[in-house]
Design a protein around this motif. Structure first.
Motif, PDB file in Angstrom:
ATOM      1  N   THR A   7       0.850  -1.195   0.000  1.00  0.00           N
ATOM      2  CA  THR A   7       0.000   0.000   0.000  1.00  0.00           C
ATOM      3  C   THR A   7       0.882   1.240   0.000  1.00  0.00           C
ATOM      4  O   THR A   7       1.840   1.320   0.780  1.00  0.00           O
ATOM      5  N   ALA A   8       0.568   2.170  -0.888  1.00  0.00           N
ATOM      6  CA  ALA A   8       1.183   3.502  -0.853  1.00  0.00           C
ATOM      7  C   ALA A   8       0.119   4.462  -0.353  1.00  0.00           C
ATOM      8  O   ALA A   8      -1.016   4.440  -0.832  1.00  0.00           O
ATOM      9  N   SER A  19      -8.951   0.207   5.541  1.00  0.00           N
ATOM     10  CA  SER A  19      -8.215  -0.463   4.475  1.00  0.00           C
ATOM     11  C   SER A  19      -7.211  -1.460   5.045  1.00  0.00           C
ATOM     12  O   SER A  19      -7.115  -2.604   4.577  1.00  0.00           O
ATOM     13  N   ILE A  20      -6.479  -1.045   6.072  1.00  0.00           N
ATOM     14  CA  ILE A  20      -5.486  -1.908   6.705  1.00  0.00           C
ATOM     15  C   ILE A  20      -6.152  -3.148   7.307  1.00  0.00           C
ATOM     16  O   ILE A  20      -5.691  -4.283   7.119  1.00  0.00           O
ATOM     17  N   GLU A  21      -7.246  -2.940   8.012  1.00  0.00           N
ATOM     18  CA  GLU A  21      -7.924  -4.061   8.667  1.00  0.00           C
ATOM     19  C   GLU A  21      -8.438  -5.083   7.661  1.00  0.00           C
ATOM     20  O   GLU A  21      -8.477  -6.292   7.946  1.00  0.00           O
ATOM     21  N   SER A  22      -8.807  -4.618   6.472  1.00  0.00           N
ATOM     22  CA  SER A  22      -9.301  -5.553   5.464  1.00  0.00           C
ATOM     23  C   SER A  22      -8.213  -6.521   5.008  1.00  0.00           C
ATOM     24  O   SER A  22      -8.519  -7.640   4.579  1.00  0.00           O
ATOM     25  N   ILE A  23      -6.962  -6.107   5.095  1.00  0.00           N
ATOM     26  CA  ILE A  23      -5.851  -7.001   4.744  1.00  0.00           C
ATOM     27  C   ILE A  23      -5.464  -7.878   5.932  1.00  0.00           C
ATOM     28  O   ILE A  23      -5.242  -9.087   5.790  1.00  0.00           O
ATOM     29  N   LEU A  24      -5.417  -7.315   7.109  1.00  0.00           N
ATOM     30  CA  LEU A  24      -5.030  -8.103   8.285  1.00  0.00           C
ATOM     31  C   LEU A  24      -6.069  -9.168   8.626  1.00  0.00           C
ATOM     32  O   LEU A  24      -5.755 -10.156   9.296  1.00  0.00           O
ATOM     33  N   ASN A  25      -7.297  -8.983   8.145  1.00  0.00           N
ATOM     34  CA  ASN A  25      -8.366  -9.948   8.414  1.00  0.00           C
ATOM     35  C   ASN A  25      -8.621 -10.902   7.243  1.00  0.00           C
ATOM     36  O   ASN A  25      -9.676 -11.536   7.179  1.00  0.00           O
ATOM     37  N   GLN A  26      -7.669 -11.040   6.355  1.00  0.00           N
ATOM     38  CA  GLN A  26      -7.808 -11.983   5.252  1.00  0.00           C
ATOM     39  C   GLN A  26      -7.839 -13.419   5.762  1.00  0.00           C
ATOM     40  O   GLN A  26      -7.269 -13.742   6.812  1.00  0.00           O
ATOM     41  N   THR A  27      -8.493 -14.288   5.002  1.00  0.00           N
ATOM     42  CA  THR A  27      -8.566 -15.696   5.389  1.00  0.00           C
ATOM     43  C   THR A  27      -7.201 -16.375   5.333  1.00  0.00           C
ATOM     44  O   THR A  27      -6.960 -17.358   6.037  1.00  0.00           O
ATOM     45  N   LEU A  48      -0.183   4.600  11.333  1.00  0.00           N
ATOM     46  CA  LEU A  48       0.732   3.513  10.955  1.00  0.00           C
ATOM     47  C   LEU A  48       1.624   3.101  12.122  1.00  0.00           C
ATOM     48  O   LEU A  48       1.862   1.902  12.351  1.00  0.00           O
ATOM     49  N   ASP A  49       2.107   4.065  12.868  1.00  0.00           N
ATOM     50  CA  ASP A  49       3.012   3.749  13.983  1.00  0.00           C
ATOM     51  C   ASP A  49       2.304   3.023  15.121  1.00  0.00           C
ATOM     52  O   ASP A  49       2.958   2.412  15.984  1.00  0.00           O
ATOM     53  N   ALA A  50       0.973   3.059  15.137  1.00  0.00           N
ATOM     54  CA  ALA A  50       0.209   2.378  16.186  1.00  0.00           C
ATOM     55  C   ALA A  50      -0.032   0.903  15.869  1.00  0.00           C
ATOM     56  O   ALA A  50      -0.516   0.154  16.719  1.00  0.00           O
ATOM     57  N   ILE A  91     -11.094  -1.394   0.168  1.00  0.00           N
ATOM     58  CA  ILE A  91     -11.276  -2.536   1.060  1.00  0.00           C
ATOM     59  C   ILE A  91     -11.182  -3.826   0.249  1.00  0.00           C
ATOM     60  O   ILE A  91     -11.831  -3.958  -0.790  1.00  0.00           O
ATOM     61  N   SER A  92     -10.384  -4.751   0.739  1.00  0.00           N
ATOM     62  CA  SER A  92     -10.331  -6.088   0.135  1.00  0.00           C
ATOM     63  C   SER A  92     -11.303  -7.003   0.867  1.00  0.00           C
ATOM     64  O   SER A  92     -11.356  -7.006   2.104  1.00  0.00           O
ATOM     65  N   MET A  93     -12.069  -7.778   0.098  1.00  0.00           N
ATOM     66  CA  MET A  93     -12.968  -8.752   0.706  1.00  0.00           C
ATOM     67  C   MET A  93     -12.131  -9.831   1.402  1.00  0.00           C
ATOM     68  O   MET A  93     -10.986 -10.090   1.015  1.00  0.00           O
TER      69      MET A  93
END
Length: 334
Positions: A7-8, A19-27, A48-50, A91-93
């Motif tokens: 991601t840029a 947006s970040i959570e949609s990637i971290l919650n991938q199957t 981002l730093d958090a 958002i990624s599914m």
């Protein structure tokens, strides 16, 4: 590591967390997530730093140099063979990465795969025509031949929905930082030279349509970059295929369309447009054919309008080859 997600982000505080959570919650959990902060001046850095997830790598750039440069930077750190793009607004599914990895594993010849998208709104109103136009465009599924043949005047691939081969990306020299808007399309052109990007016929990505996005702020600047990318690509192809050091073309289009190319498209010195011709005049196509048959030009570029297909048919009936000798490209619609 099965996939690297890149991601840029520049001043993306409004939608970045989602947006970040949609990637971290991938199957699929075996991913690395590289986020490049492109010199943001809002609270992007704090968001981002958090992040504490160890799969995430944060890169802070001091200056804003554009998304193409930021993406190239992130991909240099990627450890996986497959790169998935995630735009900071979108958002990624949950099954996106899993399904795309499965698709490329079953089709090892591919350089990339995208998907259908669902358009979503942000907090700034956008006209229904733009909103539904984007959703219609990105949900067109073509076979590989039609996808390849239409690449110079249309783009059916949503940037953030794509996963591509890192090896192929490096082979074509990555994103071109010269382009601030059409850097993704310019990359697709070069990847298509290896193999067209296929599309999974399922919605795996939610694309946020924003009226103030870079590509929508100025229609003129967007089309200018698309035209520049295409003409450079065609010129370089002529150089490679016909071994011409300085390829020359004529352009056929409306007076306004030709004027736009003259004023807004910046070409390299080695690519020459010999003449602009009014595509609506019967004499123009004969002049272009005469120039081509005499070897004065290496190709004929037709601006996409209501008369374009008639002109293409005229040249094909006389032995020229589509996307080799005669090309239909983007046009600025006045």
């Amino acid at each position: 590591m099965l996939a690297s997600v890149i991601t840029a982000v520049f001043n993306g505080e409004k939608y970045l967390q989602e947006s970040i959570e949609s990637i971290l919650n991938q199957t699929i959990k075996e991913i690395e997530f590289i986020i490049v902060n492109d010199g943001s001046t809002d609270s992007t850095k704090d968001i981002l730093d958090a992040i504490t997830d160890k799969r995430v790598k944060i890169i802070h750039l001091e200056k804003n140099l554009g998304a193409a440069n930021a993406l190239n930077t992130g991909i240099t750190y990627a450890k996986s063979d497959w790169i998935a793009i995630q735009d900071a607004d979108d958002i990624s599914m949950p099954t996106r990465i899993e399904e795309q990895l499965l698709h490329v594993s079953k089709n090892p010849h591919l350089v990339g795969v995208s998907s259908l998208v669902e358009c979503i709104k942000g907090n700034i109103p956008v006209s229904p025509s733009i909103f539904y136009g984007e959703q219609t465009l990105y949900n067109i599924v073509l076979n590989k031949e039609d996808n390849f043949n239409s690449r110079f005047y249309n783009c059916y691939v949503c940037h953030g929905s794509v996963m591509f081969s890192k090896e192929a990306f490096q082979r074509v020299n990555g994103y071109n930082p010269h382009f601030k808007i059409s850097y993704d399309y310019d990359l697709w052109l070069r990847l298509y030279d290896i193999y067209p990007i296929e599309k999974i016929n399922r919605i795996l990505y939610q694309y946020r349509v924003l009226p103030n996005s870079l590509g929508k702020r100025s229609k003129s600047d967007t089309i200018s970059e698309l035209m520049t990318s295409v003409i450079h690509f065609i010129g370089n192809s002529i150089i490679s295929n016909k071994k011409k050091n300085n390829p020359s073309f004529v352009v056929l289009g409306s007076k306004k369309g030709c004027s736009f190319v003259m004023k807004k498209v910046k070409l390299k010195e080695e690519i020459n447009i010999m003449k602009f011709l009014d595509g609506g005049k019967n004499r123009s196509k004969k002049i272009a054919l005469e120039y081509y048959n005499q070897g004065l030009i290496d190709g004929i570029i037709i601006l996409n309008n209501k008369n374009a297909q008639h002109l293409i048919d005229y040249f094909l009936d006389r032995g020229l080859i589509f996307n080799q000798d005669v090309f239909k490209i983007w046009n600025y619609k006045f």
